[in-house]
Design an enzyme around this catalytic site. Structure first.
Site, short mmCIF file in Angstrom:
data_model
loop_
_atom_site.label_atom_id
_atom_site.label_comp_id
_atom_site.label_asym_id
_atom_site.label_seq_id
_atom_site.Cartn_x
_atom_site.Cartn_y
_atom_site.Cartn_z
N LYS A 35 0.71 -1.30 0.09
CA LYS A 35 0.15 0.01 -0.18
C LYS A 35 0.91 1.29 0.08
CE LYS A 35 -4.64 0.71 0.28
NZ LYS A 35 -5.66 -0.02 -0.46
N VAL A 58 -19.01 2.50 -4.34
CA VAL A 58 -19.41 0.95 -4.09
C VAL A 58 -20.74 0.99 -3.58
CG1 VAL A 58 -18.75 -0.87 -2.45
CG2 VAL A 58 -17.01 0.72 -3.61
N GLY A 59 -21.24 1.84 -2.43
CA GLY A 59 -22.35 1.92 -1.92
C GLY A 59 -23.60 1.90 -2.88
N GLY A 96 -22.72 4.95 3.36
CA GLY A 96 -22.01 5.39 2.13
C GLY A 96 -22.64 4.98 0.94
#
Length: 367
Positions: free
Chosen positions: A78, A182-183, A178
């Site tokens: 990351k 994605v939500g 959210g």
């Protein structure tokens, strides 16, 4: 300049500085036991370098487990760029960052994360071969939120099958925290499956946009959603929402969402189980995005990537069966599954080196 520090649990941590562009970044490679590390670049205004370091170490470790459970021949990495992307993100900064990625010679592949987008990856790729999550114009798969949401839906179906003996969410009330990429996409999968949706987001415009397309969706205050009478609670925004104070207020039977690091600390998994809540680990649930960008490395094939993301259903079923059989939390079962695969595969390989024949082959640097 870059400095490298040792971490008890990480192979390599690189501090990246470029004064001319204002770049201040950290790249963390947790493990290359299964292959080169892959993980997104997060661009965020951390309050301190220590906070950024803590975040990148935690996120990179989760990527190792995510890749292992997803069956990918990749390790965990990351990166974080410290600063407000709205103020600091420029072509010189992204290209300077790309040079640091390139200097790692393929031990780390970068992709999108919070604050970075496919267009940014195209810029970074002008300096590095080791970039994925690019735009379709440049041969990438584009936005990974679609496959992420699909994977969350597959995981939710597995949780439903375990809890209610049917993989369908028809007639169930799902609270989505959210209304971002994605939500929003998860809501569409659930509506198609017959679920009713309650959504909450600090950005009212995102909720309004979703409800304009689906008027039957109910809006809720973000501070009140978790305590609503829900069947499933789906955290799809920032992490850390489940802690010692919020879990006792939770009324849903299942927690399954796309956000990273949903638990404030590891003990929350046991607390959820003790409160009768089935929690599927976020790094298993939201692996669809990783699957997509990983598939892109050798040339994206949508059918192949979707078929692999669909297997998240099977992986979750296996995790839940293991948790039941051994009387452990699903979080511990998932960790065991990942650690088992890493141990089995890494014995003959050790840590990944750039000249290994089994390495994914990057495409040429884009002009």
């Amino acid at each position: 300049m870059s400095g490298v520090v040792e971490s008890a649990d990480h192979e390599q941590v690189v501090f990246c500085r470029d004064r001319a562009s204002g770049l201040h970044a950290i790249i963390a490679i947790h493990s290359t036991a299964l292959g080169p590390a892959l993980g997104g670049t997060r661009f965020h205004p951390y309050s301190s370098e220590d906070d950024a370091l803590s975040d990148v170490l935690r996120l990179s470790r989760a990527m190792t487990y995510k890749a292992a459970c997803a069956g990918l021949d990749l390790g965990g990495g990351k990166a974080v760029i410290i600063g407000d992307p709205a103020k600091l993100k420029t072509e010189p900064l992204l290209r300077a960052y790309g040079r640091f990625v390139e200097s790692l010679a393929g031990r780390y592949y970068t992709a999108c994360d919070v604050g970075t987008f496919p267009d940014d990856m195209d810029v970074i790729a002008r300096e590095s071969r080791f970039v994925t999550g690019r735009t379709r114009t440049h041969g990438g798969a584009g936005d990974s939120s679609e496959l992420t949401a699909f994977g969350v839906f597959m995981a939710m179906r597995a949780a439903a099958a375990h809890t209610w003996a049917t993989p369908s969410l028809r007639g169930r009330r799902v609270g989505i925290a959210g209304a971002g990429k994605v939500g929003r996409r998860l809501a569409e999968h659930l509506i198609a499956d017959g679920a009713s949706i309650v959504v909450a987001d600090v950005a009212n415009a995102a909720v309004d946009q979703l409800r304009a397309r689906h008027p039957d969706i109910e809006a809720e205050d973000p501070q009140k959603l978790l305590a609503r009478d829900l069947d499933v609670y789906a955290p799809c925004a920032l992490g850390g929402v489940l802690d010692d104070e919020t879990v006792p207020a939770l009324r849903a039977e299942i927690v399954c969402g796309g956000a990273n690091n949903q638990l404030a600390h590891a003990g929350i998994a046991t607390l959820l189980r003790d409160h009768g809540v089935l929690y599927l680990p976020d790094y298993v649930v939201n692996a669809g995005g990783l699957i997509q960008v990983a598939d892109e490395i050798a040339g994206f094939d949508e059918r192949r990537a979707r078929a692999r993301a669909e297997k998240i259903f099977d992986t979750c079923q296996r995790i839940l069966a293991m948790a039941t059989d051994h009387d452990i939390t699903p979080a511990r079962a998932a960790d065991h599954l990942a650690e088992q695969r890493i141990a089995e595969i890494s014995r003959p390989r050790g840590s990944w080196r750039p000249n290994q024949a089994t390495a994914p082959q990057p495409r040429e640097v884009a002009p």
